[in-house]
Scaffold this active site. Structure first.
Site, short mmCIF file in Angstrom:
data_model
loop_
_atom_site.label_atom_id
_atom_site.label_comp_id
_atom_site.label_asym_id
_atom_site.label_seq_id
_atom_site.Cartn_x
_atom_site.Cartn_y
_atom_site.Cartn_z
N LYS A 238 10.98 -3.78 14.12
CA LYS A 238 11.24 -2.34 13.63
C LYS A 238 12.17 -1.41 14.51
O LYS A 238 13.03 -0.74 13.92
CB LYS A 238 9.76 -1.50 14.01
N TYR B 84 6.81 -7.77 16.15
CA TYR B 84 6.86 -6.77 15.07
C TYR B 84 7.57 -5.39 15.58
O TYR B 84 8.45 -5.03 14.85
CB TYR B 84 5.43 -6.54 14.64
N MET C 179 0.82 -1.22 0.00
CA MET C 179 0.01 0.04 0.01
C MET C 179 1.01 1.14 -0.06
O MET C 179 0.77 2.32 -0.71
CB MET C 179 -1.08 -0.01 1.18
N VAL C 180 1.87 1.21 0.84
CA VAL C 180 2.75 2.65 1.11
C VAL C 180 3.45 2.75 0.01
O VAL C 180 3.61 3.82 -0.81
CB VAL C 180 3.57 2.44 2.28
N ASP D 298 -10.76 -4.62 24.49
CA ASP D 298 -10.60 -3.54 23.84
C ASP D 298 -9.26 -2.99 23.33
O ASP D 298 -9.12 -2.07 22.40
CB ASP D 298 -10.96 -2.46 24.85
N PRO E 215 5.04 5.97 10.93
CA PRO E 215 3.81 6.26 10.58
C PRO E 215 2.80 5.65 11.91
O PRO E 215 3.03 4.37 12.00
CB PRO E 215 3.13 5.75 9.15
N THR E 216 1.66 6.34 12.08
CA THR E 216 0.60 5.87 12.78
C THR E 216 -0.22 4.78 12.05
O THR E 216 0.26 4.49 10.81
CB THR E 216 -0.35 7.15 12.98
N1 LIG Z 1 -0.44 -0.29 7.12
C1 LIG Z 1 -0.31 0.43 8.39
O1 LIG Z 1 -1.23 0.51 8.99
C2 LIG Z 1 1.19 0.66 8.76
C3 LIG Z 1 1.06 1.44 9.90
C4 LIG Z 1 2.63 1.90 10.33
C5 LIG Z 1 3.72 1.51 9.64
N2 LIG Z 1 3.42 0.76 8.52
C6 LIG Z 1 4.74 0.33 7.85
O2 LIG Z 1 4.60 0.87 6.43
C7 LIG Z 1 5.52 -0.18 5.56
C8 LIG Z 1 4.46 -0.62 4.44
O3 LIG Z 1 3.24 -1.16 4.88
P1 LIG Z 1 1.95 -1.45 3.97
O4 LIG Z 1 0.89 -1.00 4.87
O5 LIG Z 1 2.08 -0.84 2.69
O6 LIG Z 1 1.99 -2.71 3.90
P2 LIG Z 1 1.70 -3.87 2.62
O7 LIG Z 1 0.74 -3.08 1.59
O8 LIG Z 1 1.42 -5.11 2.96
O9 LIG Z 1 3.24 -3.73 1.99
C9 LIG Z 1 4.34 -4.63 2.24
C10 LIG Z 1 5.01 -5.11 1.21
O10 LIG Z 1 6.40 -5.64 1.50
C11 LIG Z 1 6.31 -6.77 0.85
N3 LIG Z 1 6.85 -7.63 1.39
C12 LIG Z 1 6.73 -8.62 2.34
N4 LIG Z 1 7.68 -9.76 2.55
C13 LIG Z 1 8.63 -9.37 1.66
C14 LIG Z 1 9.66 -10.18 1.16
N5 LIG Z 1 10.18 -10.99 2.11
N6 LIG Z 1 10.38 -9.70 0.38
C15 LIG Z 1 10.09 -8.66 -0.63
N7 LIG Z 1 8.88 -7.91 -0.13
C16 LIG Z 1 8.31 -8.57 0.98
C17 LIG Z 1 4.78 -7.44 0.56
O11 LIG Z 1 4.63 -8.15 -0.39
P3 LIG Z 1 3.45 -9.36 -0.44
O12 LIG Z 1 2.02 -8.62 -0.49
O13 LIG Z 1 3.61 -10.22 -1.70
O14 LIG Z 1 3.40 -10.08 0.79
C18 LIG Z 1 4.22 -5.88 0.31
O15 LIG Z 1 4.11 -5.57 -1.05
C19 LIG Z 1 5.58 -1.32 6.49
O16 LIG Z 1 7.11 -1.34 7.12
C20 LIG Z 1 4.83 -1.28 7.63
O17 LIG Z 1 5.61 -1.82 8.81
C21 LIG Z 1 2.23 0.30 8.00
#
Ligand SMILES: NC(=O)c1ccc[n+]([C@@H]2O[C@H](COP(=O)([O-])OP(=O)(O)OC[C@H]3O[C@@H](n4cnc5c(N)ncnc54)[C@H](OP(=O)(O)O)[C@@H]3O)[C@@H](O)[C@H]2O)c1
Length: 303
Positions: free
Chosen positions: A128, A124, A1-2, A257, A151-152
């Site tokens: 991080k 997790y 997503m990001v 909760d 990020p939140t």
């Molecule tokens: N979403 C939230 O609410 C949130 C909040 C705070 C921080 N974040 C941080 O923001 C970042 C992006 O999160 P997001 O929400 O965009 O998550 P996301 O949509 O799941 O994106 C993460 C990406 O990482 C890929 N990935 C996972 N394992 C991998 C591997 N072994 N090799 C290569 N790529 C791999 C996933 O591929 P697949 O889809 O093929 O598994 C996916 O494309 C992360 O660091 C997350 O911790 C997210």
């Protein structure tokens, strides 16, 4: 997503920048030699590290081994190989769950490592913290501009709608949409509906990340949030309005909760010149349009 959001932003605002993007199918970041080969071949100037094994409370609680080991390996492989290949600038993405369970609210940067973490997503959060600290140490030891953003809770186009493993907004949006389609009179929410949480639209985060990469001396880590929170029940009602669901909500108070309030202090990032622009109402409307488009095209993500 990001990652997808950053790409959309760069393509529209900075078409002169050459993007190098790899999906997991083309590059498994857990594999150190593959990662090293990728960096030696492409030698990017800057990296936004948006890959992670991500999930909601249930996924975190069920798979702590994978959440710790995969996320640590991805981060260390990428940071080490990036540095070896001469990457000048590396922006690591963490999360506000790095802050201790009982850290004062709103959560601010100095609270890191001041007391124990929340147990449900400890694995997790530890991964991080390792990524954040690796960046800080590379900066200190090698004078490389490696830094982190926390990020939140995020939501927006391209989110994961897995029925059990998704985050709050995609989970609720899917259930409320399905209740509307099936004419269900009620949707049940876990807990009392009173916990208050903060949400940031993903395109606002993408702007913050690109902005942070332009700062000459960014903090080692910095919160990226709105500083505003909403109760889970109010959020569900807003989603119902967005979706056009006319039923009611039932509260299952026998379910946990979690912490009553989680909100970041975004004053540091605000002081650098970034502020979120998309209000929750508008963000939810955009997200729901994307959700419906993806259902129509058969590309809704649910992994
Ligand atoms: N979403 C939230 O609410 C949130 C909040 C705070 C921080 N974040 C941080 O923001 C970042 C992006 O999160 P997001 O929400 O965009 O998550 P996301 O949509 O799941 O994106 C993460 C990406 O990482 C890929 N990935 C996972 N394992 C991998 C591997 N072994 N090799 C290569 N790529 C791999 C996933 O591929 P697949 O889809 O093929 O598994 C996916 O494309 C992360 O660091 C997350 O911790 C997210």
């Amino acid at each position: 997503m990001v990652g997808a959001s950053v790409c959309r932003l760069m393509q529209s605002q900075h078409p002169e920048v050459e993007l190098v993007v790899r999906s997991r199918q083309l590059l498994d970041l857990r594999d150190a030699s593959e990662v090293d080969r990728f960096f030696q071949e492409t030698k990017p100037d800057a990296v936004i590290f948006a890959a992670a094994k991500v999930g909601g409370i249930l996924a975190n609680a069920t798979f702590p081994v994978e959440f710790l080991s995969e996320n640590v390996r991805m981060a260390i492989n990428s940071i080490e190989s990036a540095h070896r290949s001469g990457v000048q600038r590396f922006l690591f993405l963490g999360s506000t769950c790095i802050y201790p369970k009982h850290a004062p609210q709103p959560l601010c940067e100095p609270s890191l490592l001041s007391s124990p973490l929340e147990s449900t997503n400890e694995a997790y959060a530890l991964a991080k913290i390792v990524g954040l600290k690796m960046c800080q140490y590379y900066r200190r030891q090698f004078d490389a501009l490696y830094h982190s953003a926390m990020p939140t809770n995020l939501y927006g186009p391209g989110d994961n709608y897995h029925p059990e493993h998704s985050h709050v907004i995609p989970g609720l949006l899917r259930r409320i949409h399905e209740a509307k389609i099936q004419n269900s009179p009620t949707v049940t929410l876990w807990g009392t509906g009173t916990p208050r949480r903060e949400f940031l639209y993903v395109d606002d985060l993408a702007k913050a990340l690109v902005h942070l990469l332009t700062l000459e001396s960014p903090p080692d880590w910095i919160n990226v949030g709105t500083g505003q929170e909403i109760s889970i029940l109010e959020l569900a009602k807003q989603i119902a309005q967005t979706v056009g669901y006319l039923g009611d909500f039932e509260l299952d108070a026998s379910k946990p909760d979690g912490t009553p309030l989680k909100r970041t202090d975004p004053s540091l990032v605000f002081s650098t010149g970034w502020k979120p622009q998309i209000e929750l109402k508008e963000g939810l409307a955009r997200t729901y349009r994307d959700f419906l488009n993806r259902i129509e095209r058969g590309t809704l993500r649910s992994n």
